[in-house]
Write a protein that holds these residues in place. Structure first.
Motif, PDB file in Angstrom:
ATOM      1  N   VAL A 183      -1.123  -7.582 -14.788  1.00  0.00           N
ATOM      2  CA  VAL A 183      -2.251  -7.885 -13.911  1.00  0.00           C
ATOM      3  C   VAL A 183      -3.469  -8.206 -14.780  1.00  0.00           C
ATOM      4  N   PRO A 184      -3.952  -9.451 -14.769  1.00  0.00           N
ATOM      5  CA  PRO A 184      -5.068  -9.830 -15.649  1.00  0.00           C
ATOM      6  C   PRO A 184      -6.328  -9.009 -15.419  1.00  0.00           C
ATOM      7  N   GLY A 185      -6.538  -8.535 -14.215  1.00  0.00           N
ATOM      8  CA  GLY A 185      -7.738  -7.770 -13.884  1.00  0.00           C
ATOM      9  C   GLY A 185      -7.995  -7.848 -12.397  1.00  0.00           C
ATOM     10  N   LEU A 186      -8.661  -6.837 -11.854  1.00  0.00           N
ATOM     11  CA  LEU A 186      -8.944  -6.809 -10.421  1.00  0.00           C
ATOM     12  C   LEU A 186     -10.325  -7.407 -10.186  1.00  0.00           C
ATOM     13  N   ASP A 187     -10.345  -8.585  -9.568  1.00  0.00           N
ATOM     14  CA  ASP A 187     -11.605  -9.297  -9.386  1.00  0.00           C
ATOM     15  C   ASP A 187     -12.013  -9.321  -7.909  1.00  0.00           C
ATOM     16  N   ALA A 188     -11.346 -10.142  -7.099  1.00  0.00           N
ATOM     17  CA  ALA A 188     -11.710 -10.264  -5.685  1.00  0.00           C
ATOM     18  C   ALA A 188     -10.478 -10.044  -4.825  1.00  0.00           C
ATOM     19  N   ALA A 189     -10.627  -9.291  -3.747  1.00  0.00           N
ATOM     20  CA  ALA A 189      -9.510  -9.012  -2.854  1.00  0.00           C
ATOM     21  C   ALA A 189      -9.890  -9.348  -1.417  1.00  0.00           C
ATOM     22  N   VAL A 190      -8.965 -10.026  -0.741  1.00  0.00           N
ATOM     23  CA  VAL A 190      -9.065 -10.276   0.699  1.00  0.00           C
ATOM     24  C   VAL A 190      -7.975  -9.425   1.339  1.00  0.00           C
ATOM     25  N   VAL A 191      -8.370  -8.423   2.111  1.00  0.00           N
ATOM     26  CA  VAL A 191      -7.408  -7.432   2.597  1.00  0.00           C
ATOM     27  C   VAL A 191      -7.102  -7.671   4.072  1.00  0.00           C
ATOM     28  N   ASP A 192      -5.843  -8.009   4.351  1.00  0.00           N
ATOM     29  CA  ASP A 192      -5.390  -8.112   5.736  1.00  0.00           C
ATOM     30  C   ASP A 192      -5.145  -6.694   6.246  1.00  0.00           C
ATOM     31  N   GLU A 193      -5.483  -6.442   7.518  1.00  0.00           N
ATOM     32  CA  GLU A 193      -5.392  -5.086   8.095  1.00  0.00           C
ATOM     33  C   GLU A 193      -6.128  -4.090   7.184  1.00  0.00           C
ATOM     34  N   ILE A 194      -7.394  -4.382   6.900  1.00  0.00           N
ATOM     35  CA  ILE A 194      -8.139  -3.615   5.908  1.00  0.00           C
ATOM     36  C   ILE A 194      -8.269  -2.145   6.278  1.00  0.00           C
ATOM     37  N   ASP A 195      -8.336  -1.846   7.571  1.00  0.00           N
ATOM     38  CA  ASP A 195      -8.452  -0.441   7.952  1.00  0.00           C
ATOM     39  C   ASP A 195      -7.158   0.311   7.685  1.00  0.00           C
ATOM     40  N   ALA A 196      -6.018  -0.369   7.829  1.00  0.00           N
ATOM     41  CA  ALA A 196      -4.743   0.281   7.534  1.00  0.00           C
ATOM     42  C   ALA A 196      -4.628   0.608   6.046  1.00  0.00           C
ATOM     43  N   VAL A 197      -5.080  -0.324   5.194  1.00  0.00           N
ATOM     44  CA  VAL A 197      -4.988  -0.115   3.748  1.00  0.00           C
ATOM     45  C   VAL A 197      -5.969   0.958   3.277  1.00  0.00           C
ATOM     46  N   LEU A 198      -7.218   0.876   3.750  1.00  0.00           N
ATOM     47  CA  LEU A 198      -8.263   1.757   3.226  1.00  0.00           C
ATOM     48  C   LEU A 198      -8.411   3.057   4.013  1.00  0.00           C
ATOM     49  N   LEU A 199      -7.721   3.186   5.143  1.00  0.00           N
ATOM     50  CA  LEU A 199      -7.786   4.433   5.899  1.00  0.00           C
ATOM     51  C   LEU A 199      -6.408   5.058   6.062  1.00  0.00           C
ATOM     52  N   ASP A 200      -5.456   4.317   6.634  1.00  0.00           N
ATOM     53  CA  ASP A 200      -4.141   4.896   6.914  1.00  0.00           C
ATOM     54  C   ASP A 200      -3.323   5.137   5.646  1.00  0.00           C
ATOM     55  N   ASP A 201      -3.354   4.183   4.714  1.00  0.00           N
ATOM     56  CA  ASP A 201      -2.554   4.291   3.493  1.00  0.00           C
ATOM     57  C   ASP A 201      -3.365   4.760   2.294  1.00  0.00           C
ATOM     58  N   ALA A 202      -4.657   4.974   2.477  1.00  0.00           N
ATOM     59  CA  ALA A 202      -5.552   5.173   1.338  1.00  0.00           C
ATOM     60  C   ALA A 202      -5.148   6.320   0.437  1.00  0.00           C
ATOM     61  N   MET A 203      -4.666   7.427   1.018  1.00  0.00           N
ATOM     62  CA  MET A 203      -4.387   8.631   0.243  1.00  0.00           C
ATOM     63  C   MET A 203      -2.942   8.719  -0.248  1.00  0.00           C
ATOM     64  N   VAL A 204      -2.173   7.651  -0.077  1.00  0.00           N
ATOM     65  CA  VAL A 204      -0.791   7.642  -0.573  1.00  0.00           C
ATOM     66  C   VAL A 204      -0.800   7.466  -2.088  1.00  0.00           C
ATOM     67  N   PRO A 205      -0.240   8.403  -2.846  1.00  0.00           N
ATOM     68  CA  PRO A 205      -0.166   8.217  -4.298  1.00  0.00           C
ATOM     69  C   PRO A 205       0.971   7.264  -4.670  1.00  0.00           C
TER      70      PRO A 205
END
Length: 779
Positions: free
Chosen positions: A212-234
């Motif tokens: 991965v060259p580096g984390l620059d810009a992200a467009v997140v589909d279903e952003i609430d699912a990623v940042l809330l529902d799945d956020a704490m998954v290690p």
């Protein structure tokens, strides 16, 4: 397509989103979209002026749209005008004005709430192309591998018109293909794929290039699912570990115990404890006098893990058994969670419970939370059909505001009030009769359920009434696109688990609109109102007719796991329908309690990972310097050989590669030991509350002290190895060291047994009851 003129005849087009936004302007975290109205009008005008261009002229115009500044209004308008016309010609999709509003909002740093079926995929194309044209490396984080591959292929003609490359990163790709894909201008992948590859990069050796060259810009589909529902998954990268002794006999002992007599399950079914009779039964079966003595600590822990696996973790609810292996079910998405497992002890206990071969033991080499991956991007934006409900948390956690995008056509779906019944059986009977009536009228019906078991049980109930239903759940999610695509057909009946993140629209077939459109029925509500809205939003797409209603009961999990109801309804119909409005409010309250618990668990988990993330970054910085800076190894070895600096220079000059491998090995070994030590500390840190100590403060104190000694311990370990290295040693094997012979990645599921606060309460409850020491808990 509806062009700009018809919209203007309805009045100023931008007044519609303002009316929507004004409803929510008092909500924390929301944004007013008024400032973008003139930009969208400019894009529409620009697009109209390009209609007379030939394809070659348009391509020359698009080639000149690269290297734009998104902060410049004129350049943003020009780019999206060209992109809109390119999308019409190359994709057959002309963006509606509301889609352009969404694209502008996201390119200006907002999250957007767009109803299901309003064209989020096309918006994602426009936004990611705009970011890439501005010189950013763009990752579009999709809900699953299927959608990542599908959208990368679908968007390629638009991206190529701007000279941009596009690729997808999915399971099954080799390392070289992955590395090549990540070098595209726009990369479609899941956050899990990116996270796993970041973990692999953290383990890389000098000759390996970064994936991965580096984390620059992200467009997140279903952003609430990623940042809330799945956020704490290690997300975990693990290596093979020494095998642990088998405890198959223990699983058989636990299986023969009975509830109430040998163990008691709390009402919320998130914790379980042995009774005195249960402990005595285990001791007798294993031939042990006292299971609580120091010599039996590991066996006692294993017994409690086996009890959790037996009493709390349900087949076809929490997991499936397919092809001889345990597969976890993602509650928030209703599908199999690829490469996801519980911690080794619990996972193995479930395998033994099911009579399966126990999979190999693993040693965690490193891990990272999904949320930590997402926070690593310099720029983060996204979209969802339920982002509004998450607006306050997105603003609090990430300082991102959310704007509401109106529907292209007015939503005429009828959302009926919940029908609340006393029992689940009465609820399902009434719902099944409603499905049969709709089916007789040839109206398409979608039924949302909470688990695989529920979906199959309700489908059998419908079959008894003569209604054949298609079932979509984690057992057949490979066919989901076809099943969903047919769910709007005239007379179709589809029973599904969670519909969030499916990524496929339900379009009405011929004749379906005349029967009332799609009828959505929810069997019980989810823990989160956002997931309810995802299900409801499947009906009424693009101005279609439709109806939604939830059939609920006082026996639904969302009620029984949160509240204890002592009163009885005063008004109950013969079929069990409750007419007392008070109990509808009780149900709504229980859902808010469930959401509150999830929020608290999220915040607690983040708090415990904050210091660990800081420690990890320090290790990674050292590692990166060693791999990229010419003098870094020499500087490090001088710290190793402080008393004999000449030896540092000799090792660096004469055996440069071996010294580097030893240093990297010891750094990685020290981090693995530190990580496992902190996991063990956290296992029992909640008990510090009994001594009137703050568990988080104590955890941070212990973690800080442990990390402070990590650097000196690593230097000493490198010194010992190099001091004893044979002159002819050229590899780690020659020095008696080895890296794991195999590595794999997986996700550790959320704790199925409640938060630490739940465990403390359970502990104190057992302590107050007296008897033997309280039961050991397991995460």
């Amino acid at each position: 397509m509806v062009g700009p003129e018809p919209l203007r005849e309805q009045g100023a087009w931008w007044q519609r989103p303002l009316r929507w936004v004004s409803r929510f302007r008092q909500d924390p975290g929301t944004a007013n979209l008024r400032t973008y109205a003139s930009l969208v009008e400019g894009i529409v005008s620009q697009r109209a002026s390009l209609r007379c261009f030939t394809d070659d002229e348009l391509l020359r115009r698009s080639a000149g749209s690269v290297s734009i500044s998104l902060d410049d209004d004129d350049e943003l308008v020009s780019f999206l005008g060209v992109a809109s016309e390119v999308a019409r010609r190359r994709l057959g999709l002309e963006p509606f004005e509301v889609q352009l509003l969404a694209a502008v909002s996201m390119l200006r740093g907002r999250v957007v709430d767009m109803a299901t079926g309003e064209g989020k995929t096309l918006v994602g194309f426009l936004v990611s192309a705009g970011l890439a044209a501005a010189g950013r490396r763009v990752h579009v984080l999709s809900a699953n591998d299927y959608l990542a591959g599908r959208d990368a292929d679908a968007g390629a003609p638009l991206f190529s018109a701007f000279g941009l490359t596009c690729a997808a990163v999915v399971d099954g790709m080799g390392e070289s293909d992955r590395a090549e894909a990540y070098r595209a201008d726009v990369v479609y992948a899941t956050v899990h794929q990116v996270g796993f590859d970041l973990l692999r990069d953290r383990q890389r050796l000098p000759e390996a290039r970064r994936l991965v060259p580096g984390l620059d810009a992200a467009v997140v589909d279903e952003i609430d699912a990623v940042l809330l529902d799945d956020a704490m998954v290690p997300l975990v990268i693990a290596g093979d570990a020494d095998p642990q002794p088998e405890k198959a006999s223990l699983a058989q002992v636990i299986a023969e115990l009975t509830e109430e007599e040998h163990y008691q399950v709390e009402s919320d079914r998130r914790s379980v404890a042995f009774t005195e009779a249960g402990i005595a039964g285990v001791e007798s079966a294993l031939g042990i006098d006292d299971l609580y003595t120091q010599e039996h600590v590991e066996l006692l822990t294993a017994a409690h893990v086996a009890l959790h696996a037996h009493a709390l973790v349900e087949r076809d609810v929490h997991y499936l058994v397919t092809d001889g292996r345990v597969q976890l079910v993602n509650d928030a998405r209703g599908r199999v969670a690829d490469r996801q497992r519980w911690p080794d002890g619990l996972h193995a206990a479930i395998e033994r419970k099911e009579g399966l071969e126990v999979t190999g033991q693993a040693e965690i080499l490193d891990q990272v939370l999904v949320e930590t991956v997402a926070r690593g991007y310099r720029t983060l934006t996204g979209m969802s059909g339920t982002a509004l409900e998450a607006a306050e948390r997105l603003a609090e956690d990430l300082d991102i505001k959310t704007g509401v995008i109106p529907t292209h056509r007015p939503c005429i779906r009828e959302d009926a009030a919940d029908l609340l019944f006393v029992t689940v059986e009465q609820r399902d009977t009434a719902a099944a009769e409603a499905v049969r009536a709709a089916h007789d009228a040839r109206q398409p019906v979608l039924i949302g359920t909470g688990s695989v078991a529920d979906s199959e049980r309700f489908a059998r109930l419908l079959a008894e009434l003569g209604v054949e239903a298609r079932v979509l759940n984690a057992k057949n999610d490979a066919a989901e696109a076809e099943i969903i695509a047919r769910a709007g057909e005239h007379g179709a009946v589809t029973v599904s688990t969670q519909m969030a993140g499916r990524g496929v629209d339900i379009q009405l077939g011929p004749g379906a609109a005349e029967t009332g459109g799609l009828l959505v029925i929810g069997l019980g509500r989810y823990d989160s109102a956002r997931l309810d809205r995802q299900l409801r939003g499947r009906s009424g797409r693009q101005g279609d007719p439709g109806r939604s209603v939830f059939y609920t009961s006082l026996e639904d999990d969302v009620v029984t796991e949160q509240l204890r109801i002592s009163d009885q309804p005063r008004s109950i119909a013969p079929d069990g329908l409750i007419g007392d409005r008070k109990f509808a409010r009780v149900y709504e309250h229980s859902q808010r309690v469930a959401e509150g618990k999830l929020l608290q668990l999220h915040r607690t988990t983040r708090s415990y990972h904050t210091m660990t993330d800081q420690h990890r970054q320090a290790i990674l910085d050292t590692r990166e310097r060693l791999l990229t800076e010419p003098d870094a190894l020499d500087d490090y070895l001088r710290q190793v050989f402080t008393d004999t600096p000449d030896r540092a220079g000799a090792w660096a000059a004469q055996r440069r590669r071996l010294a580097m491998e030893v240093v990297l090995y010891q750094l990685d070994r020290a981090w693995t030991d530190h990580l496992n030590h902190l996991a063990a500390v956290r296992e029992g840190i909640h008990l510090r509350v009994l001594g009137r100590q703050n568990p988080l403060d104590e955890f941070n104190r212990i973690a800080g002290g442990s990390f402070r000694s990590l650097g000196s311990d690593t230097l000493a370990a490198v010194r010992r190895v190099l001091d004893n290295a044979p002159d002819d040693a050229t590899t780690l094997g020659d020095l008696g060291l080895r890296r794991p012979s195999s590595t794999w990645t997986y996700m550790v599921t959320d704790n199925p047994f409640g938060s630490e606060a739940d465990r403390v309460v359970a502990y104190l409850g057992n302590f107050i009851k007296g008897g033997r020491p309280p039961s050991i808990t397991y995460t």
